[in-house]
Design a protein around this motif. Structure first.
Motif, PDB file in Angstrom:
ATOM      1  N   ARG A 167     -66.225  77.705  23.717  1.00  0.00           N
ATOM      2  CA  ARG A 167     -66.483  76.759  24.739  1.00  0.00           C
ATOM      3  C   ARG A 167     -67.187  75.592  23.999  1.00  0.00           C
ATOM      4  N   LYS A 168     -67.807  75.677  22.734  1.00  0.00           N
ATOM      5  CA  LYS A 168     -68.158  74.524  21.854  1.00  0.00           C
ATOM      6  C   LYS A 168     -67.136  73.731  21.540  1.00  0.00           C
ATOM      7  N   LEU A 169     -65.767  74.410  21.241  1.00  0.00           N
ATOM      8  CA  LEU A 169     -64.675  73.435  20.769  1.00  0.00           C
ATOM      9  C   LEU A 169     -64.131  72.782  22.174  1.00  0.00           C
ATOM     10  N   ILE A 170     -64.289  73.453  23.307  1.00  0.00           N
ATOM     11  CA  ILE A 170     -63.908  72.673  24.296  1.00  0.00           C
ATOM     12  C   ILE A 170     -64.874  71.268  24.659  1.00  0.00           C
ATOM     13  N   GLU A 171     -66.110  71.609  24.385  1.00  0.00           N
ATOM     14  CA  GLU A 171     -66.959  70.349  24.376  1.00  0.00           C
ATOM     15  C   GLU A 171     -66.723  69.343  23.434  1.00  0.00           C
ATOM     16  N   ILE A 172     -66.272  69.665  21.999  1.00  0.00           N
ATOM     17  CA  ILE A 172     -65.912  68.713  21.188  1.00  0.00           C
ATOM     18  C   ILE A 172     -64.731  67.949  21.982  1.00  0.00           C
ATOM     19  N   VAL A 173     -63.914  68.419  22.631  1.00  0.00           N
ATOM     20  CA  VAL A 173     -62.821  67.500  23.183  1.00  0.00           C
ATOM     21  C   VAL A 173     -63.272  66.682  24.410  1.00  0.00           C
ATOM     22  N   LYS A 174     -64.151  67.504  25.179  1.00  0.00           N
ATOM     23  CA  LYS A 174     -64.823  66.804  26.350  1.00  0.00           C
ATOM     24  C   LYS A 174     -65.617  65.451  26.008  1.00  0.00           C
ATOM     25  N   ALA A 175     -66.191  65.609  24.672  1.00  0.00           N
ATOM     26  CA  ALA A 175     -67.074  64.749  24.334  1.00  0.00           C
ATOM     27  C   ALA A 175     -66.474  63.681  23.292  1.00  0.00           C
ATOM     28  N   THR A 176     -65.315  63.734  23.034  1.00  0.00           N
ATOM     29  CA  THR A 176     -64.900  62.717  21.843  1.00  0.00           C
ATOM     30  C   THR A 176     -63.295  62.411  22.236  1.00  0.00           C
ATOM     31  N   HIS A 177     -62.786  62.767  23.245  1.00  0.00           N
ATOM     32  CA  HIS A 177     -61.445  62.536  23.562  1.00  0.00           C
ATOM     33  C   HIS A 177     -61.246  60.919  23.780  1.00  0.00           C
ATOM     34  N   PHE A 178     -62.095  60.450  24.474  1.00  0.00           N
ATOM     35  CA  PHE A 178     -62.196  59.025  24.792  1.00  0.00           C
ATOM     36  C   PHE A 178     -62.791  57.892  23.709  1.00  0.00           C
ATOM     37  N   LYS A 179     -63.016  58.670  22.840  1.00  0.00           N
ATOM     38  CA  LYS A 179     -63.614  57.932  21.560  1.00  0.00           C
ATOM     39  C   LYS A 179     -64.996  57.028  21.910  1.00  0.00           C
ATOM     40  N   PRO A 180     -65.962  57.757  21.971  1.00  0.00           N
ATOM     41  CA  PRO A 180     -67.259  56.987  22.421  1.00  0.00           C
ATOM     42  C   PRO A 180     -67.563  56.230  21.028  1.00  0.00           C
ATOM     43  N   GLN A 181     -68.306  55.046  21.228  1.00  0.00           N
ATOM     44  CA  GLN A 181     -68.722  54.279  20.008  1.00  0.00           C
ATOM     45  C   GLN A 181     -69.849  54.964  19.468  1.00  0.00           C
ATOM     46  N   ILE A 182     -70.498  55.832  20.141  1.00  0.00           N
ATOM     47  CA  ILE A 182     -71.719  56.748  19.341  1.00  0.00           C
ATOM     48  C   ILE A 182     -71.490  58.139  19.892  1.00  0.00           C
ATOM     49  N   LEU A 183     -71.293  58.892  18.863  1.00  0.00           N
ATOM     50  CA  LEU A 183     -71.249  60.285  19.153  1.00  0.00           C
ATOM     51  C   LEU A 183     -72.277  61.236  18.516  1.00  0.00           C
ATOM     52  N   VAL A 184     -73.172  61.758  19.281  1.00  0.00           N
ATOM     53  CA  VAL A 184     -74.340  62.525  18.994  1.00  0.00           C
ATOM     54  C   VAL A 184     -73.854  64.184  18.720  1.00  0.00           C
ATOM     55  N   VAL A 185     -73.866  64.767  17.737  1.00  0.00           N
ATOM     56  CA  VAL A 185     -73.871  65.909  17.473  1.00  0.00           C
ATOM     57  C   VAL A 185     -75.034  66.544  17.165  1.00  0.00           C
ATOM     58  N   ASP A 186     -75.801  67.274  18.312  1.00  0.00           N
ATOM     59  CA  ASP A 186     -77.123  67.883  18.177  1.00  0.00           C
ATOM     60  C   ASP A 186     -76.867  69.484  17.941  1.00  0.00           C
ATOM     61  N   GLU A 187     -77.113  69.773  16.712  1.00  0.00           N
ATOM     62  CA  GLU A 187     -77.220  71.259  16.326  1.00  0.00           C
ATOM     63  C   GLU A 187     -75.997  72.169  16.548  1.00  0.00           C
ATOM     64  N   THR A 188     -75.062  71.303  16.815  1.00  0.00           N
ATOM     65  CA  THR A 188     -73.755  72.087  17.214  1.00  0.00           C
ATOM     66  C   THR A 188     -73.281  72.849  15.986  1.00  0.00           C
ATOM     67  N   THR A 189     -73.501  72.710  14.894  1.00  0.00           N
ATOM     68  CA  THR A 189     -72.735  73.457  13.881  1.00  0.00           C
ATOM     69  C   THR A 189     -73.409  74.909  13.971  1.00  0.00           C
ATOM     70  N   THR A 190     -74.675  75.273  14.488  1.00  0.00           N
ATOM     71  CA  THR A 190     -75.222  76.428  14.420  1.00  0.00           C
ATOM     72  C   THR A 190     -74.274  77.291  15.487  1.00  0.00           C
ATOM     73  N   ALA A 191     -73.589  76.661  16.392  1.00  0.00           N
ATOM     74  CA  ALA A 191     -72.944  77.518  17.540  1.00  0.00           C
ATOM     75  C   ALA A 191     -71.531  77.863  16.913  1.00  0.00           C
TER      76      ALA A 191
END
Length: 498
Positions: A150-174
Protein backbone atom coordinates in the motif's frame (compact mmCIF):
# COMPACT_ATOMS: atom_id res chain seq x y z
CA UNK A 1 24.04 27.99 -5.93
CA UNK A 2 20.87 26.48 -7.40
CA UNK A 3 17.72 28.54 -7.78
CA UNK A 4 15.26 28.63 -4.87
CA UNK A 5 12.18 26.55 -5.73
CA UNK A 6 10.24 26.87 -2.48
CA UNK A 7 10.54 29.66 0.08
CA UNK A 8 8.91 29.27 3.50
CA UNK A 9 8.55 32.58 5.31
CA UNK A 10 7.74 32.76 9.04
CA UNK A 11 5.58 29.60 9.09
CA UNK A 12 3.72 29.32 12.40
CA UNK A 13 1.39 26.61 13.69
CA UNK A 14 -0.06 26.11 17.17
CA UNK A 15 -2.10 23.29 18.69
CA UNK A 16 -3.67 24.93 21.73
CA UNK A 17 -0.77 25.94 23.98
CA UNK A 18 1.71 23.84 22.00
CA UNK A 19 3.82 25.89 19.57
CA UNK A 20 4.43 23.13 17.02
CA UNK A 21 6.12 25.33 14.38
CA UNK A 22 7.55 28.64 15.56
CA UNK A 23 7.98 31.17 12.72
CA UNK A 24 10.20 28.96 10.56
CA UNK A 25 11.87 30.53 7.52
CA UNK A 26 13.59 28.10 5.15
CA UNK A 27 14.58 27.73 1.48
CA UNK A 28 14.43 24.62 -0.69
CA UNK A 29 16.27 24.52 -4.03
CA UNK A 30 15.71 23.08 -7.48
CA UNK A 31 17.51 19.78 -8.01
CA UNK A 32 17.83 19.02 -4.29
CA UNK A 33 16.98 16.31 -1.76
CA UNK A 34 16.61 18.36 1.41
CA UNK A 35 16.34 16.37 4.66
CA UNK A 36 14.37 17.74 7.58
CA UNK A 37 15.30 16.21 10.94
CA UNK A 38 14.62 16.67 14.65
CA UNK A 39 13.37 14.85 17.70
CA UNK A 40 9.79 13.59 17.90
CA UNK A 41 7.54 16.61 18.23
CA UNK A 42 10.15 19.00 16.82
CA UNK A 43 7.72 20.21 14.15
CA UNK A 44 9.00 18.40 11.01
CA UNK A 45 5.75 16.77 9.98
CA UNK A 46 3.66 19.74 11.10
CA UNK A 47 5.74 22.07 8.92
CA UNK A 48 5.32 19.90 5.82
CA UNK A 49 1.66 19.22 6.64
CA UNK A 50 1.05 22.98 6.49
CA UNK A 51 2.65 22.98 3.03
CA UNK A 52 0.73 19.99 1.64
CA UNK A 53 -2.72 20.88 2.96
CA UNK A 54 -3.01 18.37 5.80
CA UNK A 55 -3.00 21.26 8.31
CA UNK A 56 -3.78 24.95 7.89
CA UNK A 57 -0.94 27.17 9.08
CA UNK A 58 -1.68 30.01 11.51
CA UNK A 59 0.58 32.49 9.74
CA UNK A 60 3.41 32.78 7.22
CA UNK A 61 3.65 32.03 3.49
CA UNK A 62 4.92 29.29 1.20
CA UNK A 63 6.04 30.53 -2.20
CA UNK A 64 6.63 27.97 -4.98
CA UNK A 65 8.20 29.24 -8.22
CA UNK A 66 7.17 32.78 -7.28
CA UNK A 67 3.53 31.85 -6.60
CA UNK A 68 2.03 31.48 -3.12
CA UNK A 69 0.92 27.96 -2.13
CA UNK A 70 -2.02 27.84 0.24
CA UNK A 71 -3.37 24.29 -0.04
CA UNK A 72 -6.83 23.67 1.44
CA UNK A 73 -6.27 19.89 1.43
CA UNK A 74 -3.94 17.30 -0.07
CA UNK A 75 -5.73 17.15 -3.43
CA UNK A 76 -5.61 20.94 -3.67
CA UNK A 77 -1.93 20.74 -2.75
CA UNK A 78 -1.35 18.34 -5.65
CA UNK A 79 -2.87 20.82 -8.07
CA UNK A 80 -0.59 23.53 -6.65
CA UNK A 81 2.50 21.36 -7.21
CA UNK A 82 3.14 19.68 -3.83
CA UNK A 83 2.62 16.06 -2.76
CA UNK A 84 3.31 13.98 0.33
CA UNK A 85 3.90 10.32 1.13
CA UNK A 86 3.02 9.96 4.81
CA UNK A 87 4.44 7.64 7.47
CA UNK A 88 1.24 5.74 8.19
CA UNK A 89 -1.32 4.34 5.75
CA UNK A 90 -2.38 7.03 3.28
CA UNK A 91 -4.78 4.96 1.18
CA UNK A 92 -8.51 4.43 1.74
CA UNK A 93 -9.98 0.99 2.43
CA UNK A 94 -12.98 -0.04 0.37
CA UNK A 95 -11.65 1.56 -2.82
CA UNK A 96 -9.73 -0.05 -5.66
CA UNK A 97 -6.05 0.53 -6.28
CA UNK A 98 -6.90 2.77 -9.25
CA UNK A 99 -9.45 4.76 -7.25
CA UNK A 100 -6.82 5.41 -4.61
CA UNK A 101 -4.22 6.52 -7.15
CA UNK A 102 -6.63 9.01 -8.74
CA UNK A 103 -8.50 10.02 -5.59
CA UNK A 104 -9.72 13.59 -6.05
CA UNK A 105 -8.73 13.52 -9.73
CA UNK A 106 -11.66 11.53 -11.07
CA UNK A 107 -12.58 14.44 -13.34
CA UNK A 108 -9.71 13.40 -15.60
CA UNK A 109 -11.77 10.34 -16.52
CA UNK A 110 -15.23 11.90 -16.43
CA UNK A 111 -17.16 13.14 -19.45
CA UNK A 112 -20.70 14.50 -19.36
CA UNK A 113 -20.90 13.44 -15.71
CA UNK A 114 -20.04 9.78 -16.41
CA UNK A 115 -16.78 8.30 -15.11
CA UNK A 116 -14.90 6.03 -17.50
CA UNK A 117 -13.73 3.41 -14.99
CA UNK A 118 -12.07 1.28 -17.66
CA UNK A 119 -9.91 4.21 -18.78
CA UNK A 120 -8.96 4.99 -15.16
CA UNK A 121 -8.04 1.35 -14.49
CA UNK A 122 -5.99 1.18 -17.69
CA UNK A 123 -4.05 4.35 -16.86
CA UNK A 124 -3.44 3.21 -13.27
CA UNK A 125 -2.11 -0.15 -14.47
CA UNK A 126 0.20 1.59 -16.95
CA UNK A 127 1.58 3.69 -14.10
CA UNK A 128 2.04 0.69 -11.79
CA UNK A 129 3.84 -1.21 -14.57
CA UNK A 130 6.10 1.77 -15.31
CA UNK A 131 7.24 1.80 -11.67
CA UNK A 132 7.93 -1.96 -11.78
CA UNK A 133 4.93 -2.77 -9.57
CA UNK A 134 3.21 -4.89 -12.23
CA UNK A 135 2.19 -7.54 -9.67
CA UNK A 136 -0.19 -4.95 -8.18
CA UNK A 137 -3.48 -4.92 -10.11
CA UNK A 138 -5.29 -1.61 -10.59
CA UNK A 139 -8.72 -3.24 -10.36
CA UNK A 140 -8.06 -5.00 -7.02
CA UNK A 141 -9.42 -3.66 -3.76
CA UNK A 142 -6.67 -1.83 -1.87
CA UNK A 143 -7.48 -4.04 1.13
CA UNK A 144 -6.04 -7.05 -0.73
CA UNK A 145 -2.54 -5.64 -0.28
CA UNK A 146 -0.28 -5.54 2.76
CA UNK A 147 1.13 -2.47 4.51
CA UNK A 148 4.25 -2.25 2.36
CA UNK A 149 2.47 -2.73 -0.96
CA UNK A 150 0.00 0.00 0.00
CA UNK A 151 2.97 2.32 0.58
CA UNK A 152 4.25 1.50 -2.93
CA UNK A 153 0.81 2.40 -4.30
CA UNK A 154 1.07 5.69 -2.39
CA UNK A 155 4.41 6.37 -4.10
CA UNK A 156 2.66 6.08 -7.47
CA UNK A 157 -0.25 8.21 -6.24
CA UNK A 158 2.03 11.00 -4.97
CA UNK A 159 4.55 11.12 -7.80
CA UNK A 160 2.97 10.09 -11.12
CA UNK A 161 2.04 13.71 -11.94
CA UNK A 162 5.60 14.92 -11.18
CA UNK A 163 5.00 17.41 -8.33
CA UNK A 164 7.47 20.27 -7.94
CA UNK A 165 7.87 19.43 -4.23
CA UNK A 166 7.67 15.83 -3.01
CA UNK A 167 7.52 15.36 0.78
CA UNK A 168 8.65 11.91 1.96
CA UNK A 169 7.60 11.78 5.62
CA UNK A 170 9.14 8.81 7.47
CA UNK A 171 8.06 6.56 4.60
CA UNK A 172 11.19 4.39 4.67
CA UNK A 173 10.26 3.02 8.11
CA UNK A 174 7.23 1.32 6.53
CA UNK A 175 9.24 -0.26 3.69
CA UNK A 176 11.52 -3.24 3.36
CA UNK A 177 14.70 -3.25 1.32
CA UNK A 178 12.92 -3.61 -2.03
CA UNK A 179 10.52 -0.80 -1.26
CA UNK A 180 13.29 1.52 -0.08
CA UNK A 181 15.25 0.96 -3.27
CA UNK A 182 12.18 1.90 -5.32
CA UNK A 183 11.50 4.98 -3.19
CA UNK A 184 15.09 6.20 -3.42
CA UNK A 185 14.92 5.81 -7.22
CA UNK A 186 11.85 8.07 -7.30
CA UNK A 187 13.52 10.61 -5.00
CA UNK A 188 16.65 10.79 -7.15
CA UNK A 189 14.60 11.06 -10.34
CA UNK A 190 12.68 13.96 -8.78
CA UNK A 191 15.95 15.71 -7.94
CA UNK A 192 17.49 15.00 -11.35
CA UNK A 193 14.43 16.53 -13.04
CA UNK A 194 15.20 19.82 -11.27
CA UNK A 195 12.43 19.41 -8.74
CA UNK A 196 12.86 19.01 -4.95
CA UNK A 197 12.35 16.32 -2.32
CA UNK A 198 11.81 17.18 1.35
CA UNK A 199 12.96 14.02 3.13
CA UNK A 200 12.00 13.34 6.77
CA UNK A 201 13.67 10.38 8.48
CA UNK A 202 14.98 9.40 11.92
CA UNK A 203 17.59 7.12 10.33
CA UNK A 204 20.53 9.52 10.38
CA UNK A 205 22.82 7.29 8.29
CA UNK A 206 20.07 7.18 5.67
CA UNK A 207 19.64 10.95 5.87
CA UNK A 208 23.32 11.59 5.21
CA UNK A 209 23.49 9.02 2.42
CA UNK A 210 20.36 10.11 0.53
CA UNK A 211 20.21 13.90 0.97
CA UNK A 212 22.16 16.90 -0.30
CA UNK A 213 21.35 19.32 2.54
CA UNK A 214 19.94 18.80 6.03
CA UNK A 215 17.88 21.26 8.08
CA UNK A 216 17.25 20.79 11.79
CA UNK A 217 14.19 21.75 13.83
CA UNK A 218 14.11 21.71 17.63
CA UNK A 219 10.89 22.37 19.56
CA UNK A 220 9.37 23.96 16.47
CA UNK A 221 12.30 26.33 15.94
CA UNK A 222 14.66 26.27 12.94
CA UNK A 223 18.20 25.55 14.19
CA UNK A 224 20.22 25.55 10.97
CA UNK A 225 21.08 23.87 7.66
CA UNK A 226 24.22 21.83 6.92
CA UNK A 227 25.57 20.04 3.86
CA UNK A 228 25.28 16.26 4.11
CA UNK A 229 28.90 15.82 3.02
CA UNK A 230 30.12 17.95 5.94
CA UNK A 231 28.56 16.07 8.90
CA UNK A 232 28.35 12.70 10.59
CA UNK A 233 25.57 11.20 12.70
CA UNK A 234 27.06 12.51 15.95
CA UNK A 235 27.02 16.06 14.56
CA UNK A 236 23.35 15.67 13.66
CA UNK A 237 22.42 14.24 17.07
CA UNK A 238 24.00 17.21 18.78
CA UNK A 239 22.09 19.63 16.54
CA UNK A 240 18.84 17.77 17.20
CA UNK A 241 19.02 17.57 20.99
CA UNK A 242 21.34 20.49 21.74
CA UNK A 243 24.00 18.41 23.43
CA UNK A 244 26.35 15.49 22.87
CA UNK A 245 24.74 12.04 22.87
CA UNK A 246 26.33 8.70 23.57
CA UNK A 247 25.86 5.80 21.16
CA UNK A 248 25.92 3.35 24.08
CA UNK A 249 22.20 2.91 24.46
CA UNK A 250 22.11 -0.82 23.72
CA UNK A 251 22.67 -3.50 26.35
CA UNK A 252 26.27 -3.97 27.40
CA UNK A 253 25.90 -7.37 29.12
CA UNK A 254 26.87 -10.66 27.51
CA UNK A 255 26.81 -14.29 28.61
CA UNK A 256 24.00 -13.75 31.13
CA UNK A 257 22.16 -16.96 31.87
CA UNK A 258 18.52 -16.97 30.79
CA UNK A 259 15.96 -18.78 32.94
CA UNK A 260 14.93 -22.32 31.96
CA UNK A 261 11.30 -21.42 32.66
CA UNK A 262 9.26 -21.32 29.43
CA UNK A 263 6.44 -18.75 29.65
CA UNK A 264 5.08 -19.04 26.11
CA UNK A 265 5.33 -21.70 23.45
CA UNK A 266 4.26 -21.43 19.81
CA UNK A 267 4.18 -24.74 17.97
CA UNK A 268 3.87 -25.35 14.22
CA UNK A 269 2.36 -21.95 13.56
CA UNK A 270 1.12 -21.61 10.01
CA UNK A 271 -0.72 -18.73 8.36
CA UNK A 272 -1.39 -19.15 4.61
CA UNK A 273 1.11 -17.21 2.48
CA UNK A 274 2.75 -15.74 5.62
CA UNK A 275 4.18 -18.34 8.07
CA UNK A 276 5.01 -21.97 7.41
CA UNK A 277 5.43 -24.33 10.40
CA UNK A 278 7.11 -21.82 12.72
CA UNK A 279 7.83 -22.76 16.37
CA UNK A 280 9.22 -20.69 19.25
CA UNK A 281 9.81 -20.92 23.01
CA UNK A 282 10.08 -17.75 25.10
CA UNK A 283 11.70 -17.90 28.54
CA UNK A 284 11.12 -15.79 31.63
CA UNK A 285 13.25 -12.63 31.55
CA UNK A 286 14.34 -13.19 27.95
CA UNK A 287 14.34 -10.87 24.94
CA UNK A 288 13.97 -12.78 21.68
CA UNK A 289 14.63 -10.79 18.53
CA UNK A 290 12.96 -11.88 15.30
CA UNK A 291 14.41 -10.44 12.10
CA UNK A 292 14.51 -10.80 8.36
CA UNK A 293 13.47 -8.99 5.21
CA UNK A 294 10.09 -7.30 5.45
CA UNK A 295 8.22 -10.00 3.50
CA UNK A 296 9.73 -12.91 5.45
CA UNK A 297 6.68 -13.46 7.68
CA UNK A 298 8.08 -12.05 10.93
CA UNK A 299 5.38 -9.41 11.32
CA UNK A 300 2.67 -12.08 11.10
CA UNK A 301 4.39 -14.05 13.89
CA UNK A 302 3.56 -11.28 16.37
CA UNK A 303 -0.12 -11.38 15.40
CA UNK A 304 -0.19 -15.17 15.53
CA UNK A 305 1.26 -15.29 19.05
CA UNK A 306 -1.24 -12.65 20.21
CA UNK A 307 -4.20 -14.57 18.81
CA UNK A 308 -4.84 -11.94 16.16
CA UNK A 309 -4.43 -14.15 13.07
CA UNK A 310 -7.87 -15.44 12.20
CA UNK A 311 -6.68 -18.22 9.89
CA UNK A 312 -3.79 -19.38 12.08
CA UNK A 313 -3.01 -23.07 12.44
CA UNK A 314 -0.83 -24.54 15.19
CA UNK A 315 -0.94 -23.65 18.88
CA UNK A 316 0.17 -20.92 21.29
CA UNK A 317 0.33 -22.09 24.90
CA UNK A 318 1.24 -20.41 28.20
CA UNK A 319 3.09 -22.10 31.06
CA UNK A 320 -0.19 -22.90 32.83
CA UNK A 321 -1.57 -24.63 29.75
CA UNK A 322 -3.81 -21.76 28.61
CA UNK A 323 -4.32 -21.72 24.84
CA UNK A 324 -4.11 -18.31 23.18
CA UNK A 325 -6.59 -18.28 20.30
CA UNK A 326 -7.96 -14.74 20.49
CA UNK A 327 -6.95 -11.24 21.57
CA UNK A 328 -9.15 -11.12 24.68
CA UNK A 329 -7.60 -14.29 26.09
CA UNK A 330 -4.12 -12.90 25.39
CA UNK A 331 -4.79 -9.62 27.21
CA UNK A 332 -6.56 -11.39 30.10
CA UNK A 333 -3.45 -13.56 30.54
CA UNK A 334 -0.95 -10.70 30.61
CA UNK A 335 0.19 -10.62 26.99
CA UNK A 336 0.72 -7.24 25.27
CA UNK A 337 1.16 -6.58 21.55
CA UNK A 338 2.29 -3.42 19.75
CA UNK A 339 1.79 -3.66 15.98
CA UNK A 340 4.02 -2.19 13.30
CA UNK A 341 0.90 -0.54 11.84
CA UNK A 342 0.28 1.91 14.70
CA UNK A 343 -2.67 3.88 13.37
CA UNK A 344 -4.76 0.91 12.24
CA UNK A 345 -3.86 -1.85 14.69
CA UNK A 346 -2.40 -0.37 17.88
CA UNK A 347 -4.38 2.83 18.44
CA UNK A 348 -7.85 4.29 18.25
CA UNK A 349 -6.63 7.25 16.26
CA UNK A 350 -9.80 9.36 16.62
CA UNK A 351 -9.87 9.05 20.40
CA UNK A 352 -7.93 10.67 23.21
CA UNK A 353 -4.55 9.78 24.69
CA UNK A 354 -6.35 8.96 27.94
CA UNK A 355 -8.74 6.47 26.36
CA UNK A 356 -5.97 4.80 24.38
CA UNK A 357 -3.75 4.30 27.43
CA UNK A 358 -6.59 3.15 29.69
CA UNK A 359 -8.33 0.82 27.22
CA UNK A 360 -6.73 -2.54 28.16
CA UNK A 361 -6.61 -1.64 31.89
CA UNK A 362 -10.20 -0.51 32.53
CA UNK A 363 -10.95 -3.47 34.81
CA UNK A 364 -7.80 -2.74 36.79
CA UNK A 365 -8.69 0.96 37.19
CA UNK A 366 -12.19 0.28 38.49
CA UNK A 367 -12.89 0.62 42.20
CA UNK A 368 -15.76 -1.50 43.51
CA UNK A 369 -16.76 -2.16 39.90
CA UNK A 370 -17.09 1.59 39.23
CA UNK A 371 -14.90 3.49 36.78
CA UNK A 372 -14.14 7.00 37.99
CA UNK A 373 -13.08 9.69 35.51
CA UNK A 374 -10.43 11.09 37.86
CA UNK A 375 -8.85 7.64 38.23
CA UNK A 376 -8.72 7.19 34.45
CA UNK A 377 -7.08 10.59 34.05
CA UNK A 378 -4.53 9.93 36.80
CA UNK A 379 -3.68 6.53 35.29
CA UNK A 380 -3.21 7.97 31.79
CA UNK A 381 -1.15 10.94 33.03
CA UNK A 382 1.15 8.69 35.03
CA UNK A 383 2.15 6.49 32.10
CA UNK A 384 2.08 9.19 29.42
CA UNK A 385 4.54 11.22 31.51
CA UNK A 386 6.63 8.12 32.21
CA UNK A 387 7.12 7.82 28.42
CA UNK A 388 7.80 11.62 28.14
CA UNK A 389 4.90 12.01 25.71
CA UNK A 390 4.81 15.51 24.23
CA UNK A 391 1.16 16.57 24.49
CA UNK A 392 -1.22 19.32 25.59
CA UNK A 393 -2.74 16.86 28.05
CA UNK A 394 -4.25 13.38 28.09
CA UNK A 395 -7.49 14.85 26.68
CA UNK A 396 -5.69 15.53 23.38
CA UNK A 397 -6.68 13.38 20.40
CA UNK A 398 -4.18 10.87 19.04
CA UNK A 399 -4.53 12.24 15.50
CA UNK A 400 -2.79 15.47 16.62
CA UNK A 401 0.38 13.69 17.79
CA UNK A 402 3.57 13.09 15.84
CA UNK A 403 4.42 9.51 14.86
CA UNK A 404 6.98 9.21 17.64
CA UNK A 405 4.56 10.44 20.30
CA UNK A 406 1.91 8.01 19.05
CA UNK A 407 4.43 5.22 19.61
CA UNK A 408 5.04 6.47 23.14
CA UNK A 409 1.31 6.18 23.83
CA UNK A 410 1.29 2.61 22.51
CA UNK A 411 4.10 1.70 24.90
CA UNK A 412 2.55 3.68 27.78
CA UNK A 413 -0.62 1.60 27.36
CA UNK A 414 1.22 -1.68 27.89
CA UNK A 415 3.51 -0.39 30.63
CA UNK A 416 0.35 0.63 32.46
CA UNK A 417 -1.15 -2.82 31.94
CA UNK A 418 2.04 -4.31 33.46
CA UNK A 419 1.90 -7.32 31.13
CA UNK A 420 4.30 -10.20 31.71
CA UNK A 421 4.81 -11.03 28.01
CA UNK A 422 5.32 -8.14 25.59
CA UNK A 423 5.35 -8.55 21.79
CA UNK A 424 6.84 -5.46 20.15
CA UNK A 425 6.74 -5.22 16.37
CA UNK A 426 9.12 -2.50 15.14
CA UNK A 427 9.11 -0.73 18.54
CA UNK A 428 11.37 2.16 17.47
CA UNK A 429 9.90 2.78 14.01
CA UNK A 430 9.78 6.52 13.46
CA UNK A 431 11.41 7.23 16.84
CA UNK A 432 14.25 9.71 17.38
CA UNK A 433 17.58 8.71 18.93
CA UNK A 434 16.79 10.08 22.40
CA UNK A 435 13.49 8.20 22.69
CA UNK A 436 15.10 5.06 21.26
CA UNK A 437 17.52 5.13 24.18
CA UNK A 438 14.57 5.44 26.60
CA UNK A 439 12.76 2.50 25.00
CA UNK A 440 15.86 0.29 25.08
CA UNK A 441 16.39 1.17 28.74
CA UNK A 442 12.75 0.34 29.45
CA UNK A 443 13.09 -3.04 27.73
CA UNK A 444 16.25 -3.84 29.68
CA UNK A 445 14.54 -2.94 32.96
CA UNK A 446 11.55 -5.12 32.06
CA UNK A 447 13.87 -8.02 31.30
CA UNK A 448 15.66 -7.66 34.62
CA UNK A 449 12.27 -7.59 36.37
CA UNK A 450 11.33 -10.95 34.87
CA UNK A 451 9.22 -9.72 31.95
CA UNK A 452 9.61 -11.59 28.67
CA UNK A 453 9.83 -9.74 25.35
CA UNK A 454 9.56 -10.71 21.70
CA UNK A 455 11.01 -7.88 19.59
CA UNK A 456 10.33 -8.03 15.85
CA UNK A 457 12.65 -5.70 13.99
CA UNK A 458 14.07 -4.92 10.56
CA UNK A 459 17.00 -3.10 12.21
CA UNK A 460 19.95 -5.46 12.52
CA UNK A 461 21.75 -3.21 15.03
CA UNK A 462 18.66 -3.33 17.27
CA UNK A 463 18.57 -7.12 17.15
CA UNK A 464 22.28 -7.41 17.95
CA UNK A 465 22.08 -4.75 20.64
CA UNK A 466 19.04 -5.91 22.60
CA UNK A 467 18.24 -9.61 22.10
CA UNK A 468 19.34 -12.61 24.17
CA UNK A 469 18.52 -14.79 21.20
CA UNK A 470 17.91 -13.86 17.56
CA UNK A 471 15.69 -15.85 15.18
CA UNK A 472 16.05 -15.02 11.49
CA UNK A 473 13.17 -15.79 9.13
CA UNK A 474 13.05 -16.28 5.39
CA UNK A 475 10.02 -17.19 3.27
CA UNK A 476 7.87 -17.77 6.36
CA UNK A 477 10.27 -20.19 8.02
CA UNK A 478 13.09 -19.97 10.55
CA UNK A 479 16.39 -19.87 8.66
CA UNK A 480 18.80 -19.30 11.54
CA UNK A 481 19.11 -18.82 15.30
CA UNK A 482 21.87 -17.01 17.20
CA UNK A 483 22.67 -16.48 20.86
CA UNK A 484 23.75 -13.09 22.15
CA UNK A 485 27.49 -12.64 21.70
CA UNK A 486 30.07 -9.88 21.31
CA UNK A 487 31.42 -11.83 18.33
CA UNK A 488 28.08 -11.94 16.48
CA UNK A 489 28.16 -9.72 13.38
CA UNK A 490 25.50 -8.25 11.11
CA UNK A 491 26.86 -10.33 8.24
CA UNK A 492 26.02 -13.50 10.18
CA UNK A 493 22.37 -12.44 10.27
CA UNK A 494 22.21 -11.13 6.72
CA UNK A 495 23.53 -14.43 5.34
CA UNK A 496 20.39 -16.13 6.68
CA UNK A 497 17.98 -13.45 5.42
CA UNK A 498 18.75 -13.53 1.69
Amino acid sequence: MSEVLLHAEQIDKNFGVTHAVDHVTLDFYKGEIHALIGENGSGKSTFTSCLTGIYHKDSGTFTLNGKEVNAKNQVDGNYQGVAVIVQEIGTLSGLSVAENIFLGKEDEFTKFGVKNTNAMNKKAQELLDSYGFNYIKATDLIDNYNFEDRKLIEIVKATHFKPQILVVDETTTALGEKGRIELFKVMKQTRDDGRCVIFISHDLDEVIEQSDNISVLRDGVFIGTVKSDDVNTDDLKKLMVGREMSNNYYRTDYNERVSDEVVLKGEHLTVPDEIDDFSIELHKGEIIGIGGLSECGMHEVGKALFGASYDRQGSVTLADGTKINDIKTAIDHSIAYASKDRDNESLVINDTIQDNICLPSLEDIKKNHILHAKDEKAFAEKFAKQMSTKMEGVHQFMSALSGGNKQKVVLARWIGKDSDIIILDSPTRGIDVKVKADIYQMMDTMRKNGKSIIMISEEISELLGMADRIIIMKDGRQSGEFKRSEDLKDTDLIANMV
